[in-house]
Enzyme design. Structure first.
Site, PDB file in Angstrom:
ATOM      1  N   LYS A  70      49.599 -39.616   6.544  1.00 21.28           N
ATOM      2  CA  LYS A  70      48.895 -38.665   7.343  1.00 21.28           C
ATOM      3  C   LYS A  70      49.726 -37.020   7.446  1.00 21.28           C
ATOM      4  O   LYS A  70      48.885 -36.388   7.442  1.00 21.28           O
ATOM      5  CB  LYS A  70      48.826 -39.147   9.001  1.00 21.28           C
ATOM      6  CG  LYS A  70      47.798 -40.188   9.448  1.00 21.28           C
ATOM      7  CD  LYS A  70      46.227 -40.328   8.816  1.00 21.28           C
ATOM      8  CE  LYS A  70      46.148 -42.208   8.837  1.00 21.28           C
ATOM      9  NZ  LYS A  70      46.066 -42.758  10.145  1.00 21.28           N
ATOM     10  N   TRP A  72      42.291 -46.749  16.867  1.00 23.07           N
ATOM     11  CA  TRP A  72      43.310 -47.417  16.767  1.00 23.07           C
ATOM     12  C   TRP A  72      44.152 -48.303  18.408  1.00 23.07           C
ATOM     13  O   TRP A  72      44.845 -49.097  17.621  1.00 23.07           O
ATOM     14  CB  TRP A  72      44.319 -46.329  16.606  1.00 23.07           C
ATOM     15  CG  TRP A  72      43.723 -45.693  14.966  1.00 23.07           C
ATOM     16  CD1 TRP A  72      43.696 -44.681  14.887  1.00 23.07           C
ATOM     17  CD2 TRP A  72      43.956 -46.210  13.812  1.00 23.07           C
ATOM     18  NE1 TRP A  72      42.683 -44.454  13.761  1.00 23.07           N
ATOM     19  CE2 TRP A  72      42.889 -45.498  13.117  1.00 23.07           C
ATOM     20  CE3 TRP A  72      44.361 -47.637  13.629  1.00 23.07           C
ATOM     21  CZ2 TRP A  72      42.446 -46.033  11.359  1.00 23.07           C
ATOM     22  CZ3 TRP A  72      43.340 -48.033  11.896  1.00 23.07           C
ATOM     23  CH2 TRP A  72      42.718 -47.023  11.038  1.00 23.07           C
ATOM     24  N   ASP A 116      52.534 -45.430  18.968  1.00 21.73           N
ATOM     25  CA  ASP A 116      51.883 -45.207  17.636  1.00 21.73           C
ATOM     26  C   ASP A 116      51.834 -43.973  17.056  1.00 21.73           C
ATOM     27  O   ASP A 116      50.778 -43.150  17.594  1.00 21.73           O
ATOM     28  CB  ASP A 116      50.792 -45.943  17.518  1.00 21.73           C
ATOM     29  CG  ASP A 116      50.280 -45.781  16.286  1.00 21.73           C
ATOM     30  OD1 ASP A 116      50.919 -45.101  15.226  1.00 21.73           O
ATOM     31  OD2 ASP A 116      48.676 -46.151  15.693  1.00 21.73           O
TER      32      ASP A 116
HETATM   33  C1  PLP Z   1      46.186 -43.838  10.475  1.00 17.76           C
HETATM   34  C2  PLP Z   1      46.608 -44.966  11.520  1.00 17.76           C
HETATM   35  C3  PLP Z   1      46.589 -46.188  11.622  1.00 17.76           C
HETATM   36  C4  PLP Z   1      46.650 -46.988  10.191  1.00 17.76           C
HETATM   37  O1  PLP Z   1      46.938 -46.782   9.571  1.00 17.76           O
HETATM   38  P1  PLP Z   1      47.213 -48.136   8.150  1.00 17.76           P
HETATM   39  O2  PLP Z   1      48.633 -47.108   7.116  1.00 17.76           O
HETATM   40  O3  PLP Z   1      46.755 -48.014   7.216  1.00 17.76           O
HETATM   41  O4  PLP Z   1      47.903 -49.131   8.346  1.00 17.76           O
HETATM   42  C5  PLP Z   1      47.073 -46.561  13.171  1.00 17.76           C
HETATM   43  N1  PLP Z   1      47.417 -45.949  13.901  1.00 17.76           N
HETATM   44  C6  PLP Z   1      46.708 -44.257  13.262  1.00 17.76           C
HETATM   45  C7  PLP Z   1      47.071 -43.484  14.948  1.00 17.76           C
HETATM   46  C8  PLP Z   1      46.380 -43.998  12.509  1.00 17.76           C
HETATM   47  O5  PLP Z   1      45.800 -42.875  12.293  1.00 17.76           O
END
Ligand code: PLP
Length: 356
Positions: free
Chosen positions: A192, A101, A168
């Site tokens: 998530k 990521w 993030d």
């Molecule tokens: C799933 C995830 C993403 C991407 O998320 P999207 O909603 O599919 O764009 C980015 N960073 C992390 C840490 C993730 O777990």
């Protein structure tokens, strides 16, 4: 229908009570005789939903008043680009490369300025959280709180001094207590640990929003989304509604302190099993192990496949590792109960005995 234990990484498990409540209210929200899905996003009923969601985010996380809470779209992936588009502007930013990521965030940032990789764990296949060396002239520093694919997580966040720290938090927001005032911007896709796919939460310090330029397209402007209270265009109403229910569930179940305690207990239980049973081998450096996404391997890919298949047959679903790294992964988000993890551990013990 036999009970399932959902270990998917995302979209992921939601609390049963939330699904049940959504079902009950699906056809008749608040007694108005219509679904939340089929009313105006400018109606007072929806305004109450988004207003309550924001208020609960603020109280659960302790968001200071000088921060805005925004509900956006495009996933965390859009934030990878929206952040540098608004904040980098040809200058320099520090990024810590902790895995899949972080790499994607770095790729987008390079389109808008200079990226300094302030730390990386690429040398060991991203199995640990590296130290970072910040540049004094960076306009911001970016980290990934929890690498959902690699299974590593910051146990404590680094201090970037005067440089705003951007994070993030897609896969561990609301899993533990955090000090929001330590960050310039926090973002997370909902799917998530917070709700269904379709809405992205952004918590951003107002002075950073004010610094954003006016020459970005409207839908990618933090300034506009703040001014319009996330209602510049039609927001993902249903996703926001489910997020609101999840937040109410979080509050009812003791808030983030209680989540943190249970998440610690769940992770310990599973990592203990991985460490004590020789058939399983954890992939992450012990002190950086993720409490949300537990990654492990068996002795061969054939055995991993057999393990996943046998688990699925027992109702333990979603244990396959990400396609880019293979292996196994059990995601233990807030809605996964301690009981669910115990059942997984029992299964792992039994499988190990049968496959010596
Ligand atoms: C799933 C995830 C993403 C991407 O998320 P999207 O909603 O599919 O764009 C980015 N960073 C992390 C840490 C993730 O777990």
């Amino acid at each position: 229908m036999a009970k399932k234990y959902n270990f998917y990484a995302g979209p992921a498990i939601l609390p049963y009570e939330v699904m049940k409540k959504a079902q009950e209210e699906l056809l008749d929200f608040n007694g108005i005789g219509l679904s939340i899905m089929e009313i105006s996003h400018r109606s007072k009923d929806f305004e109450a939903v988004i207003g309550t969601a924001e208020a609960k985010i603020r109280s659960l996380l302790g968001v200071p008043d000088n921060y805005s809470v925004l509900f956006l779209q495009g996933g965390a992936s859009l934030q990878f680009g929206m952040i540098p588009m608004n904040l980098l502007q040809g200058k320099k930013a520090d990024y810590v490369n902790t895995g899949a990521w972080a790499k994607k965030a770095i790729k987008e940032a390079k389109l808008f300025g200079a990226v300094n990789v302030a730390g990386t764990s690429e040398d060991k296949n991203f199995n640990y959280i590296p130290e970072a060396k910040w540049s004094p002239d960076a306009v911001y520093a970016h980290v990934t709180s929890n690498e959902t694919i690699g299974g590593i997580q910051y146990q404590t966040f680094p201090d970037a001094g005067n440089i705003p720290l951007l994070v993030d938090m897609s896969s561990d927001i609301f899993s533990r207590r955090i000090d929001v005032s330590k960050f310039g911007l926090i973002y997370a896709g909902a799917q998530k640990n917070m709700g269904p796919a379709g809405v992205t939460l952004v918590i951003m310090r107002n002075d950073l929003i004010e610094k954003c330029p006016d020459n970005v397209i409207t839908m990618l402007s933090y300034k506009i989304h703040k001014a319009e209270k996330s209602l510049y265009n039609t927001p993902p109403c249903f996703a926001i509604y489910i997020v609101k229910l999840v937040l109410e569930w979080l509050e009812k179940n003791g808030g983030l302190a209680a989540m943190e305690a249970t998440n610690n207990e769940k992770a310990k239980l599973l990592y203990d099993a991985i460490d004590n049973i020789s058939l399983y081998k954890g992939t992450a450096n012990v002190k950086d192990r993720s409490k949300m996404n537990v990654t492990f391997r068996l002795s061969s890919e054939e055995l991993e496949e057999k393990f996943i298949k046998a688990a699925t047959a027992q109702g333990l679903v979603g244990l396959k590792g990400h396609r880019s790294v293979g292996g196994c992964r059990a995601s233990l988000y807030n809605a996964m109960s301690l009981e669910g993890v115990k059942i997984l551990v029992d299964f792992m013990e039994k499988f190990a005995k049968e496959n010596k």
